[in-house]
Structure formats: C-alpha cells, structure tokens
Design a protein around this motif. Structure first.
Motif, short mmCIF file in Angstrom:
data_model
loop_
_atom_site.label_atom_id
_atom_site.label_comp_id
_atom_site.label_asym_id
_atom_site.label_seq_id
_atom_site.Cartn_x
_atom_site.Cartn_y
_atom_site.Cartn_z
N GLN A 1 28.58 35.46 36.91
CA GLN A 1 29.51 36.26 37.71
C GLN A 1 30.89 36.32 37.06
O GLN A 1 31.54 37.38 37.04
CB GLN A 1 29.61 35.69 39.12
CG GLN A 1 28.33 35.85 39.93
CD GLN A 1 28.43 35.19 41.30
OE1 GLN A 1 29.42 34.51 41.58
NE2 GLN A 1 27.41 35.38 42.13
N THR B 1 30.76 38.65 34.18
CA THR B 1 30.67 40.02 34.66
C THR B 1 32.03 40.54 35.09
O THR B 1 32.42 41.68 34.78
CB THR B 1 29.68 40.11 35.85
OG1 THR B 1 28.40 39.65 35.42
CG2 THR B 1 29.56 41.53 36.35
N LEU B 2 32.79 39.70 35.81
CA LEU B 2 34.14 40.09 36.23
C LEU B 2 35.05 40.30 35.02
O LEU B 2 35.84 41.26 34.97
CB LEU B 2 34.72 39.03 37.15
CG LEU B 2 34.07 38.92 38.54
CD1 LEU B 2 34.64 37.73 39.30
CD2 LEU B 2 34.31 40.20 39.33
N SER C 1 34.11 41.19 32.07
CA SER C 1 33.69 42.43 31.41
C SER C 1 34.23 43.65 32.13
O SER C 1 34.71 44.60 31.51
CB SER C 1 32.16 42.47 31.34
OG SER C 1 31.72 43.69 30.79
N LEU C 2 34.15 43.60 33.49
CA LEU C 2 34.67 44.73 34.26
C LEU C 2 36.18 44.87 34.10
O LEU C 2 36.72 45.99 33.97
CB LEU C 2 34.31 44.55 35.74
CG LEU C 2 32.82 44.69 36.10
CD1 LEU C 2 32.59 44.31 37.55
CD2 LEU C 2 32.34 46.10 35.83
N ALA C 3 36.87 43.72 34.08
CA ALA C 3 38.33 43.77 33.91
C ALA C 3 38.68 44.31 32.54
O ALA C 3 39.63 45.10 32.38
CB ALA C 3 38.91 42.37 34.11
N SER C 4 37.93 43.87 31.52
CA SER C 4 38.20 44.35 30.16
C SER C 4 37.95 45.84 30.05
O SER C 4 38.71 46.58 29.43
CB SER C 4 37.30 43.59 29.17
OG SER C 4 37.45 44.09 27.87
N LYS C 5 36.89 46.31 30.72
CA LYS C 5 36.58 47.74 30.72
C LYS C 5 37.69 48.52 31.42
O LYS C 5 38.11 49.60 30.97
CB LYS C 5 35.25 47.98 31.41
CG LYS C 5 34.78 49.43 31.42
CD LYS C 5 33.42 49.54 32.06
CE LYS C 5 32.92 50.99 32.05
NZ LYS C 5 33.79 51.88 32.83
N GLY C 6 38.23 47.94 32.52
CA GLY C 6 39.31 48.61 33.22
C GLY C 6 40.56 48.72 32.38
O GLY C 6 41.25 49.75 32.38
N ASP D 1 40.05 51.54 29.93
CA ASP D 1 40.18 52.86 30.54
C ASP D 1 41.63 53.21 30.79
O ASP D 1 42.07 54.35 30.60
CB ASP D 1 39.40 52.89 31.87
CG ASP D 1 37.89 52.82 31.65
OD1 ASP D 1 37.47 53.09 30.51
OD2 ASP D 1 37.16 52.49 32.61
#
Length: 323
Positions: free
Chosen positions: A302, A305-306, A308-313, A316
């Motif tokens: 988890q 995953t967080l 990765s999502l933060a890095s993707k944000g 963007d």
C-alpha cells in the motif's frame, strides 16, 4: 534427622513426625531460605512454636513436595498459592492436579532415546559438525546429559530420523534446521488456534471458577484424554490433502510445457530467512508470526502504491506547467 516421639500420648501409636527446619529442608530438597520465603508468602503453614524452637510436621513436608511438583510443571508461585488456598478451603486439589498431569503428560506415544556422539556423527555423514550439534541442542532435537559429554538424549527419535533421511538425500544441515524453525512457528500457530477453539467451545464451562472446582477439573481432565488425539488426526488428514494437491501441481509444472495457472486466491509459499522468523516471533509471539508478516507485506504494498500515485501526480503537475 527428624525428631519423633516413640508413642503418642495414651494412644499406643507412633506420634506424627516432627522436623526442625534443617531436617525439613533435607527431606524436601528445599533450602532453609526457600522454606522461610514460602512461609512469608503464605504458601506454607506456620510451624508450631515450642519453646525457642519451631516444629514442622509431615503436612509441611507434603506441602513442600506439592509446591515443587507444580513449579516443575510451569506454575508460578502466585498461581500455586491460589490452588493451595482453594484446597485449604475444602474445594479439593485432586482433580486440579489430575488435570495438570493430563495436560503436562506426553502428547505422543513416542519414547525418548539416547545416541552416542560417535553414532550421531556416523548418522550424519561421519564428520563431526559442532555448529550443527549446537543448533540441534538449541532446537531441542538433542539434549545434553549431565556428566556425559559423549552421549545425548533424543526427545523425538522420529524427528532425528527425518533429519538424517533429508541429509542423506542431500539437504544441508543448516537448511534442515532453518526449515524446522519455520515449521515450528506454523505448527505452534495451529496448536494455539486449536487450543483457543476447544477452550471456547468445550473447556470454558469447566474453567468458570479460578481455580476450577475439584469435580470440574476432573471432568476437564477426562475431556483432555478424549480430545487429545483429535488435533494430530486433523493435522495429519489436512497435511495429506495439501501434500497431494501441491505435489501434483509441482509435478505438472515440471513435466508439462503448459502448467495450469495458479488460482487468484491460492496461498503462495515464500521462503524467509530463519533469523527473520525468529525476530518476528520474539516481537509478536509464535501464534502471530504469519499474520504479522502478511500485514507488514500488505502495508508495504500500500505504501509503494501511494508513493507511485503521488509520483505520477507530480509528473502530471509538471507536465501541465510545461504545457
């Protein structure tokens, strides 16, 4: 030596034995200091005061032997005091001691054996391996015999025979020891869960009182004798089922060019270093090792995953600023 009168007054029968504290210590195996400590804690009745001397009797000797027996079975002094107080109050201790003996007795028909150091070395390749012997002693597979450096007690000859067969098949002794440590954690978890299950549904009614009444303890001891084989029978049946399932699948994977896919929710085996298993066991206890490792792995997944999502944000956002 005990001081004993030849005849009881007017009865014509031998008088009860009388002991000085040194004599009581000698007969019971306890030290004088321990006897006095038991008196201070209320575990041992006060002696009769006769002039400047304290006089002890056979009742004191019997009580000291009961205390020693319960200590050997793993009871604390506090719990022993509760048991003895219940007995003194007339609730009886025979059933409780019977329950203790039933639970503390052997849970297998296997009998311990002995093995000489020469035979031990010959069984495992003929070369002495001090590290392997030390680890076997640490695991309890071997036990030292006082005064005998060339001989060991083998609590489970069957377990030692399994290790010998695995070693002869090519498994290193260090790997066998590591596997045993891992296996014990899992088996102790199974034993703990079975005990919780039977306590909740079977033994709770016998253990409502602390300590249990003599009758309840005797009934619980009888129930232990009835249920004792069930845990092993259940584990044997489930182990046979699981071994057949996994062995068949492993064989298919090695013989078939297209092995069957693993089911989504099927448990997977993961090898962990024995040091990691021991560290987790020391932290949370044997019964919680599997749950702790699963929770820790889930938490790590988890967290990543967080991240990765933060890095993707962040990417963007940066891309939007550039556009």
């Amino acid at each position: 030596m005990s001081e004993q009168s030849a005849q009881s007054a007017g009865a014509g029968q031998p008088a009860p034995a009388e002991y000085r504290i040194e004599d009581l210590a000698h007969h019971s195996g306890a030290t004088v200091r321990t006897i006095r400590a038991y008196q201070d804690r209320g575990l041992l009745p006060r002696p009769e005061r006769r002039g400047r001397s304290n006089v002890y009797r056979d009742t004191h000797l019997a009580r000291l032997r009961q205390i020693a027996d319960l200590l050997d079975r793993g009871y604390t002094l506090a719990s022993i005091k509760e048991l003895l107080e219940a007995w003194d109050a007339g609730r009886g201790l025979g059933g409780v001691l019977g329950l203790v003996a039933e639970v503390d007795g052997p849970w297998t028909d296997e009998e311990a054996d002995r093995i000489s150091r020469e035979d031990l070395d010959a069984t495992f390749g003929g070369r002495p391996d001090e590290d392997a012997v030390r680890e076997a002693i640490e695991l309890g597979v071997l036990e030292r015999i006082p005064g005998r450096e060339d001989e060991f007690l083998v609590p489970s000859p069957q377990e030692l025979a399994v290790a010998a067969e695995l070693h002869e098949a090519g498994v290193p002794l260090s790997a066998i020891a590591g596997h045993l440590r891992e296996l014990r954690v899992q088996v102790e978890h199974i034993a703990s869960r079975f005990l919780e299950f039977t306590t909740e549904h079977v033994f709770a009614r016998y253990l409502e009182h602390r300590p249990p009444t003599d009758a309840d303890a005797a009934a619980a001891a009888t129930m232990v004798r009835r249920l004792r084989p069930l845990a092993q029978q259940t584990v044997d049946a489930e182990l046979a089922r699981a071994m057949r399932m996994f062995a068949t699948r492993h064989l298919q994977q090695h013989l078939s060019p297209h092995p069957p896919p693993m089911l989504e929710n099927e448990p997977r085996q993961v090898a962990l270093p024995s040091a990691t298993i021991r560290a987790v066991q020391n932290l949370v206890g044997p019964e919680s090792v599997a749950a702790f490792i699963a929770a820790a792995a889930e938490r790590e997944v988890q967290s990543r995953t967080l991240d990765s999502l933060a890095s993707k944000g962040d990417k963007d956002t940066t891309l939007g600023q550039v556009i």
